[in-house]
Scaffold this active site. Structure first.
Site, PDB file in Angstrom:
ATOM      1  N   GLY A  38     -41.064 -28.873  13.630  1.00 46.23           N
ATOM      2  CA  GLY A  38     -41.376 -28.225  12.363  1.00 46.23           C
ATOM      3  C   GLY A  38     -42.610 -27.343  12.369  1.00 46.23           C
ATOM      4  O   GLY A  38     -42.985 -26.792  11.342  1.00 46.23           O
ATOM      5  N   MET A  98     -43.160 -24.538  14.107  1.00 47.39           N
ATOM      6  CA  MET A  98     -42.898 -23.098  14.196  1.00 47.39           C
ATOM      7  C   MET A  98     -41.719 -22.735  13.293  1.00 47.39           C
ATOM      8  O   MET A  98     -41.163 -23.587  12.623  1.00 47.39           O
ATOM      9  CB  MET A  98     -42.644 -22.707  15.643  1.00 47.39           C
ATOM     10  CG  MET A  98     -43.915 -22.759  16.466  1.00 47.39           C
ATOM     11  SD  MET A  98     -43.621 -22.459  18.193  1.00 47.39           S
ATOM     12  CE  MET A  98     -42.774 -23.908  18.704  1.00 47.39           C
ATOM     13  N   HIS A 136     -39.903 -34.471   7.478  1.00 45.52           N
ATOM     14  CA  HIS A 136     -41.054 -34.141   8.314  1.00 45.52           C
ATOM     15  C   HIS A 136     -42.129 -35.203   8.255  1.00 45.52           C
ATOM     16  O   HIS A 136     -42.732 -35.548   9.257  1.00 45.52           O
ATOM     17  CB  HIS A 136     -41.620 -32.771   7.934  1.00 45.52           C
ATOM     18  CG  HIS A 136     -40.940 -31.681   8.688  1.00 45.52           C
ATOM     19  ND1 HIS A 136     -40.445 -30.573   8.090  1.00 45.52           N
ATOM     20  CD2 HIS A 136     -40.638 -31.581   9.993  1.00 45.52           C
ATOM     21  CE1 HIS A 136     -39.874 -29.806   9.006  1.00 45.52           C
ATOM     22  NE2 HIS A 136     -39.977 -30.415  10.171  1.00 45.52           N
ATOM     23  N   ARG A 143     -34.240 -19.553  16.601  1.00 45.07           N
ATOM     24  CA  ARG A 143     -35.021 -20.792  16.606  1.00 45.07           C
ATOM     25  C   ARG A 143     -36.129 -20.763  17.648  1.00 45.07           C
ATOM     26  O   ARG A 143     -35.977 -20.156  18.696  1.00 45.07           O
ATOM     27  CB  ARG A 143     -34.103 -21.983  16.909  1.00 45.07           C
ATOM     28  CG  ARG A 143     -33.014 -22.203  15.883  1.00 45.07           C
ATOM     29  CD  ARG A 143     -31.890 -23.047  16.427  1.00 45.07           C
ATOM     30  NE  ARG A 143     -30.751 -23.023  15.531  1.00 45.07           N
ATOM     31  CZ  ARG A 143     -30.516 -23.938  14.591  1.00 45.07           C
ATOM     32  NH1 ARG A 143     -31.318 -24.967  14.460  1.00 45.07           N
ATOM     33  NH2 ARG A 143     -29.474 -23.828  13.792  1.00 45.07           N
ATOM     34  N   CYS A 146     -68.566 -47.858  34.225  1.00 46.33           N
ATOM     35  CA  CYS A 146     -68.761 -48.528  32.934  1.00 46.33           C
ATOM     36  C   CYS A 146     -69.144 -47.543  31.829  1.00 46.33           C
ATOM     37  O   CYS A 146     -69.411 -47.931  30.710  1.00 46.33           O
ATOM     38  CB  CYS A 146     -69.789 -49.638  33.049  1.00 46.33           C
ATOM     39  SG  CYS A 146     -71.427 -49.057  33.494  1.00 46.33           S
ATOM     40  N   TYR A 193     -62.668 -51.028  40.090  1.00 45.54           N
ATOM     41  CA  TYR A 193     -62.333 -51.335  38.691  1.00 45.54           C
ATOM     42  C   TYR A 193     -62.882 -50.276  37.742  1.00 45.54           C
ATOM     43  O   TYR A 193     -63.772 -49.497  38.107  1.00 45.54           O
ATOM     44  CB  TYR A 193     -62.851 -52.727  38.301  1.00 45.54           C
ATOM     45  CG  TYR A 193     -64.360 -52.841  38.199  1.00 45.54           C
ATOM     46  CD1 TYR A 193     -65.040 -52.481  37.029  1.00 45.54           C
ATOM     47  CD2 TYR A 193     -65.114 -53.333  39.273  1.00 45.54           C
ATOM     48  CE1 TYR A 193     -66.422 -52.579  36.943  1.00 45.54           C
ATOM     49  CE2 TYR A 193     -66.492 -53.433  39.184  1.00 45.54           C
ATOM     50  CZ  TYR A 193     -67.146 -53.053  38.021  1.00 45.54           C
ATOM     51  OH  TYR A 193     -68.503 -53.148  37.925  1.00 45.54           O
TER      52      TYR A 193
END
Ligand code: PEP
Ligand code: MG
Length: 906
Positions: free
Chosen positions: A107, A109, A489, A98, A864, A884
């Site tokens: 899922g 690999m 999946h 595994r 900003c 901020y």
């Protein structure tokens, strides 16, 4: 490089443990840990992630030679504990191989099961177990899996059928049977033969019979799968570096397919979709792991409660449910009790929701894996807040458990209640991943990508999804599948992505060839509209209207927690009262950037604006600006009102004037008619405004400095609105910001106009409103001379869009011509316009803050640019001491969480 390449585990002992996931991968580390805390796990060993990197550096042969001794010894370790022998004909040991990376990649690999079988060993297995059917079923599965994964038999083309599946179909057809488990021993034997023939024919090679050779093939194939297309794509989406590599875990096989006292399943300690504290999962009797996840057979529920809920959704009567689809709680009560106890133990051990895989072999329970479960944004927040309330974790941990970007899902629209009532429900499936999605139907992943790229919203409809469909799933608004349970999946991956998904809608008939789907007698084609509700499993005909989400319950509680721990506050970038209100609801404490130019595009305003641009004298401009004044005042009134009591930072006009005039003949003709001048005159002015490099041209404070009357008008509008509000008893806090300064003199000249205009206005009105005048720091020279600028400017706001443009010298408007190549070649790891370049641009920010505060210690600093809503950039802003960040309304909660996390991390 660590000299030790292989770590063993088994029988309550392990060389690794949970905190070694970087080296052993999540799976390997947790298997070791489970051994240490007394959870039954088949013995095995893990080859480290370092070896994966070695594998890609040095190549297959060298790495196999380096590993040989350790792996052979570790195989013996398993043999001893399992009291059997790898490749032995009398008493064979089989193993699974595994993958397992540091971060879970469900899922993506490859895995190989039942390894160690050949024509002789299979006979031994049959004798040993007294179950010939089981032995040959395992063998044919092994040849099939090994063929697909190691020998490259998996079809490349999406429409091609797997060669092994074709053979299975053919064998079943010969006797007119439908299900795989209806095949008899002779048919299974025949499959093995035919499979091997197919392999020989396609690859020119014989199927390897030596178990050790099989093992090396499998180990290398798992390493290779680290570089397969879908794993690469998944890493890209999740930001997982390729250098992490995958570990390979080799474990003794335990069999869920040994008859009716055997089973296999997947379970979660809490609901991964909603976050509710409900143990849930799915299992299949007499099956192997891949049968559950592949969505081929319909799995049954683990708990009775879950089973009843599932049956209700599928409209299956209770009697039929009990006889055909009983829960594990009902069918295997003792095993269920053990499983339930162990899942609880694991959750307490890890203090987080666990996603577990298990197998029951002839009445004995084995855990094959546990990991912190993938979850939706909603579940993420609920689980964190619940675990906090339960005393499992503390406040800081709860904050760190939530991933800022995932909050985005909680802000997605939901179906409008009334629209939902009126909608026609075509069918129901499983509520695999919550949310509302509507779009045009597509059937293939690449179509989903293509249509999405062209601006369509699509719902991807499939019989079932496989990891190959990842990119399409990502491009779609939602996913609907005919097959597959809550742990298929499609479901797991959709939840991980926060994508709406309805799975296992058995009543839909998908026809890939004709590109149609038939649902309850209604035939829909590719391109038709469909809506799905991932929270209830309902599938509706056509488009169902959605409405914006609200911040309540656990989400609101999480935001309270952010408020408690944060130092950096979050403002919003908003140009309309509506946006300001939305942002207030999400907890923005002011406006960090109001771009005034966006206000000029309404029909009436654009006319006056164009008049101003066309005017060839100061008087002419002033006349036009007089017309604009009431509009602007009204705009600012609305915004200041929506942000009553909070600072509102309004930026003076910034973009080049050519953006306000039409560039096509038709538009110019309309403008000429409106203005009562010839089209030639318009064209002349448009031409005269054209610049070779508008981003570096006549824009920003250069406008206000060449046309001070614009600055005067805008100041009048801002402060006029504030005066009006103050007269009405409100508490406005306007801030006036000068954009794009490079030298302090640019600021001085603008400030003079602002202060003079303010003085006159206040005198006329007889009311004064306190206000501040600050500047953007968005040109490198401004950052370099911040100490001088701070003598005059009362606050700084970092415009990191322009600052990035001018620090890198990359045009904001043209980066797409080379960015993809730069990313591909890894010259850049991310788009610097999205993620702040901390080393370069960030250094300018840091320096400007320090220099500015050296002059003016109380200097308020904010950001900003677009980076103000990107979590890693927000954290940087905290570290350099900004007061901020400011971002678009829907990113406010994300920035708030990132800001709180930055404080916790400190
Ligand atoms: C900036 O440059 O970062 C900024 C916020 O201003 P604009 O994007 O409007 O140039
Ligand atoms: Mg700018």
């Amino acid at each position: 490089m660590n000299e030790k390449r292989v770590y063993t585990f088994g029988n309550g002992k392990a060389e690794g443990k949970a905190d070694m996931r970087n080296l052993l991968g999540g799976k390997g580390a947790n298997l070791a840990e489970m051994n240490l805390i007394g959870v039954p796990v088949p013995p095995g060993f893990t080859i480290t992630t370092d070896v994966c990197n070695e594998y890609f550096e040095k190549g297959k042969e060298k790495v196999v030679a380096l590993l040989k001794a350790e792996v052979e010894q570790s195989v013996k370790h398993i043999e001893t504990l399992m009291n059997s022998k790898f490749g032995d004909v009398q008493n064979p040991l089989l193993v699974s191989v595994r993958s397992g990376a540091r971060a879970s990649m469900p899922g993506m690999m490859d895995t190989i099961l039942n390894l160690g079988l050949n024509d002789e060993v299979v006979e031994g297995l049959a004798k040993k177990t007294g179950n010939e059917r089981f032995a040959y079923d395992s063998y044919r599965r092994f040849v099939q899996m090994y063929g697909d994964v190691v020998l490259g038999m998996k079809p490349v083309n999406k429409t091609d059928i797997d060669p092994f599946e074709a053979i299975i179909q053919q064998v079943k057809a010969e006797r007119g049977i439908k299900l795989d488990n209806e095949m008899n021993v002779d048919e299974l034997k025949k499959l093995v033969l035919l499979f091997k023939e197919a392999i020989k024919k396609q690859t020119g090679k014989d199927f390897p019979t030596d178990p050790m050779e099989q093992l090396w093939g499998a180990v290398c194939a798992v390493f290779d799968s680290w570089m397969n297309e879908r794993a690469i794509l998944y890493r890209k989406m999740e930001g997982i570096p390729a250098e992490w590599g995958t570990a390979v875990t080799v474990m003794a096989m335990v069999f869920g397919n040994m008859g009716n006292t055997s089973a296999t399943g997947v379970c979660f300690s809490r609901d991964a979709a909603t976050g509710e504290n409900i143990f849930n999962g799915e299992y299949l009797v007499n099956a192997q792991g891949e049968d559950v996840v592949a969505g081929i057979r319909t799995p049954q529920q683990i708990t009775k409660e879950g089973s009843r809920r599932w049956a209700a959704q599928q409209e299956i009567p209770e009697e039929e449910r009990v006889s055909k689809y009983p829960s594990m709680e009902e069918a295997m009560p003792e095993i269920f009790a053990q499983l339930n106890g162990l899942q609880d133990k694991l959750e307490h051990h890890y203090h987080d929701m666990q996603d577990m895989e298990f197998t029951v072999q002839e009445g004995k329970l084995w855990f094959l894996q546990t990991r912190n479960g993938k979850r939706t944004g909603t579940a993420m927040v609920k689980i964190a807040m619940d675990l906090l309330a339960e005393g499992e974790i503390d406040e800081k941990t709860a904050l760190m458990r939530c991933e800022p970007n995932k909050l985005d899902e909680l802000l997605h629209p939901v179906f409008d209640k009334e629209a939902k009532k009126a909608a026609k429900v075509l069918t129901r499936g499983l509520p695999a991943s919550p949310g509302a999605a509507c779009g045009q139907i597509v059937f293939f992943a690449d179509d989903a990508e293509e249509w999405h790229a062209k601006g369509h919203q699509v719902v991807m409809v499939r019989i079932e999804t496989s990891p190959e469909d990842l990119a399409g799933m990502s491009a779609a608004e939602g996913i609907l599948t005919a097959r597959g349970g809550m742990t298929s999946h499609a479901a797991v991956v959709a939840r991980g992505m926060g994508k709406c998904c309805v799975s296992g809608a058995g009543a839909i008939n998908v026809n890939y060839k004709n590109r149609t789907v038939e649902i309850d007698g209604v035939l829909l084609k590719e391109g038709d509209y469909l809506s799905i509700n991932g929270s209830t499993g309902e599938v509706y005909l056509g488009e169902v209207e959605t409405k914006p989400a609200e911040m309540t319950g656990d989400f609101a509680a999480l935001m309270e927690l952010c408020h408690k721990h944060t130092k950096l506050v979050v403002r919003t970038n908003a140009d309309t009262p509506h946006d300001a209100e939305v942002a207030r609801k999400f907890g923005a404490v002011g406006i960090g950037l109001c771009r005034t130019e966006h206000m000029f595009f309404d029909a009436d305003k654009i006319k006056a604006m164009r008049e101003m641009i066309l005017a060839d004298s100061k008087e002419g401009r002033e006349k036009a600006l007089e017309k604009l004044l009431p509009y602007q005042t009204k705009d600012f009134y609305g915004i200041l009102k929506a942000m009553n009591g909070y600072p509102v930072n309004i930026r003076l006009l910034d973009p080049p004037l050519h953006e306000f005039v039409p560039h096509d003949l038709e538009g110019q003709q309309i403008m000429a008619d409106e203005m009562g001048v010839s089209v030639q005159e318009i064209q002349q002015r448009v031409n005269s405004l054209s610049e070779h490099n508008p981003m570096l041209g006549h824009r920003g404070c250069r406008l206000g400095n060449t046309y001070p009357e614009i600055t005067a008008m805008q100041t009048k509008a801002i402060l006029g609105a504030a005066v009006q509000l103050k007269k009405e008893g409100m508490d406005p806090h306007p801030e006036i910001m000068v954009p794009l300064i490079g030298i302090v003199n640019e600021f001085d000249a603008q400030e003079e106009v602002i202060r003079k205009t303010a003085k006159e206005l206040f005198a006329t009105e007889g009311v004064e409103v306190p206000f501040r005048v600050g500047t953007m720091i968005e040109i490198p020279r401004a950052a370099l001379t911040a100490d001088i600028i701070a003598k005059k400017a009362e606050y700084f706001s970092f415009g990191t869009n322009d600052l990035t443009q001018m620090t890198f010298g990359y045009s904001r408007d043209d980066i797409s011509s080379f960015l993809p190549v730069y990313l591909e070649k890894k010259i850049l790891s991310v788009d610097p316009f999205q993620v702040l370049d901390q080393n370069g641009v960030g250094q300018l920010v840091k320096m400007a803050v320090e220099k500015g505060r050296a002059t003016r210690p109380e200097l308020v600093c904010g950001i900003c640019g677009e980076h103000g809503g990107e979590p890693s950039s927000v954290k940087f802003c905290h570290r350099v001491g900004l007061n901020y960040v400011s971002c678009s309304p829907f990113r406010v909660p994300i920035a708030r969480l990132a800001a709180a996390q930055a404080a916790v991390e400190e």
